[in-house]
Design a protein around this motif. Structure first.
Motif, PDB file in Angstrom:
ATOM      1  N   PHE A 145       0.802  -1.215   0.000  1.00 11.93           N
ATOM      2  CA  PHE A 145       0.000   0.000   0.000  1.00 11.93           C
ATOM      3  C   PHE A 145       0.846   1.281   0.000  1.00 11.93           C
ATOM      4  N   ALA A 146       1.839   1.348   0.850  1.00  6.07           N
ATOM      5  CA  ALA A 146       2.567   2.595   1.126  1.00  6.07           C
ATOM      6  C   ALA A 146       3.179   3.266  -0.106  1.00  6.07           C
ATOM      7  N   PRO A 147       3.750   2.539  -1.057  1.00 10.50           N
ATOM      8  CA  PRO A 147       4.352   3.245  -2.192  1.00 10.50           C
ATOM      9  C   PRO A 147       3.369   4.158  -2.937  1.00 10.50           C
ATOM     10  N   GLY A 148       2.108   3.826  -2.960  1.00 11.40           N
ATOM     11  CA  GLY A 148       1.122   4.671  -3.610  1.00 11.40           C
ATOM     12  C   GLY A 148       0.883   5.980  -2.876  1.00 11.40           C
ATOM     13  N   MET A 149       1.159   6.005  -1.590  1.00  4.26           N
ATOM     14  CA  MET A 149       0.991   7.219  -0.784  1.00  4.26           C
ATOM     15  C   MET A 149       2.284   8.036  -0.708  1.00  4.26           C
ATOM     16  N   LEU A 150       3.408   7.381  -0.884  1.00  4.11           N
ATOM     17  CA  LEU A 150       4.703   8.046  -0.736  1.00  4.11           C
ATOM     18  C   LEU A 150       5.152   8.659  -2.062  1.00  4.11           C
ATOM     19  N   THR A 151       4.398   9.623  -2.512  1.00  2.13           N
ATOM     20  CA  THR A 151       4.717  10.338  -3.738  1.00  2.13           C
ATOM     21  C   THR A 151       5.746  11.428  -3.424  1.00  2.13           C
ATOM     22  N   PRO A 152       6.363  12.000  -4.451  1.00  4.50           N
ATOM     23  CA  PRO A 152       7.320  13.087  -4.206  1.00  4.50           C
ATOM     24  C   PRO A 152       6.722  14.270  -3.439  1.00  4.50           C
ATOM     25  N   ASP A 153       5.402  14.431  -3.473  1.00  6.63           N
ATOM     26  CA  ASP A 153       4.775  15.509  -2.706  1.00  6.63           C
ATOM     27  C   ASP A 153       4.896  15.291  -1.206  1.00  6.63           C
ATOM     28  N   PHE A 154       5.018  14.047  -0.789  1.00  4.53           N
ATOM     29  CA  PHE A 154       5.004  13.717   0.640  1.00  4.53           C
ATOM     30  C   PHE A 154       6.317  13.159   1.169  1.00  4.53           C
TER      31      PHE A 154
END
Length: 187
Positions: A145-154
């Motif tokens: 799951f986490a890679p989808g949330m860990l974008t360069p914005d975050f």
């Protein structure tokens, strides 16, 4: 494995961890650079209360996490939240979870919550010098799951999550998740 089951399991472990680390100095630093031990406890208990209020309310609105005071170690508060969540899971995951003016699908929020408490459990355990071993199947779900949330914005310098730390592909699941989340599991 259902995300709701994994959350309840990690919350049970987190409550135990909070109790085991009750004597850790509140100003001790943690790998989560935004928080010392007292701040991390407040973050854990405040946001878990907010999420629980959102999942258990008719309007699905999270309460204000800043309005929650930690009682002692926070362990009993985590247990009470887990008991409330157990009453509504997994059905509550089909409802959106509203945080202020924003909303996210309840099942997506649950995956985020699972990931957050696995990593913050590691943060607290590391600060206290004690063990933390959430179940591998839940950690593997968070790794997916986490890679989808860990974008360069975050993620990166000065952002909510530090830069990813390289960890061997064959490292234990928790070490890979911690590294993905911007912490060095080797410290």
């Amino acid at each position: 494995m259902e995300t709701s089951t994994a959350i309840l399991r990690v919350l049970d472990q987190l409550a135990d961890l909070l109790g085991r680390t009750a004597d850790t100095p509140p100003t001790a630093s943690t790998p989560c650079t935004d928080f010392d031990v007292a701040g991390l406890r407040a973050h854990i208990v405040g946001w878990l209360t907010a999420f629980t209020d959102g999942y258990t309310s008719d309007d699905h609105l999270c309460s204000d996490p800043q309005a929650v005071a930690v009682d002692g170690s926070g362990a009993d508060q985590v247990r009470r939240c887990a008991a409330r969540l157990a009453e509504v899971f997994p059905a509550a995951l089909s409802n959106p979870l509203k945080i202020g003016d924003a909303a996210m699908p309840g099942d997506m929020a649950a995956s985020m919550i699972l990931w957050e408490y696995q990593v913050h459990g590691w943060d607290l355990a590391h600060a206290a010098g004690v063990s933390w071993s959430p179940a591998d199947d839940g950690v593997e779900a968070s790794l997916a799951f986490a890679p989808g949330m860990l974008t360069p914005d975050f993620q990166g310098e000065g952002k909510a999550f530090g830069p990813r730390v390289d960890v061997a592909d064959d490292a234990p699941a928790l070490e890979r998740l911690v590294g993905l989340s911007g912490r060095d599991p080797r410290i």
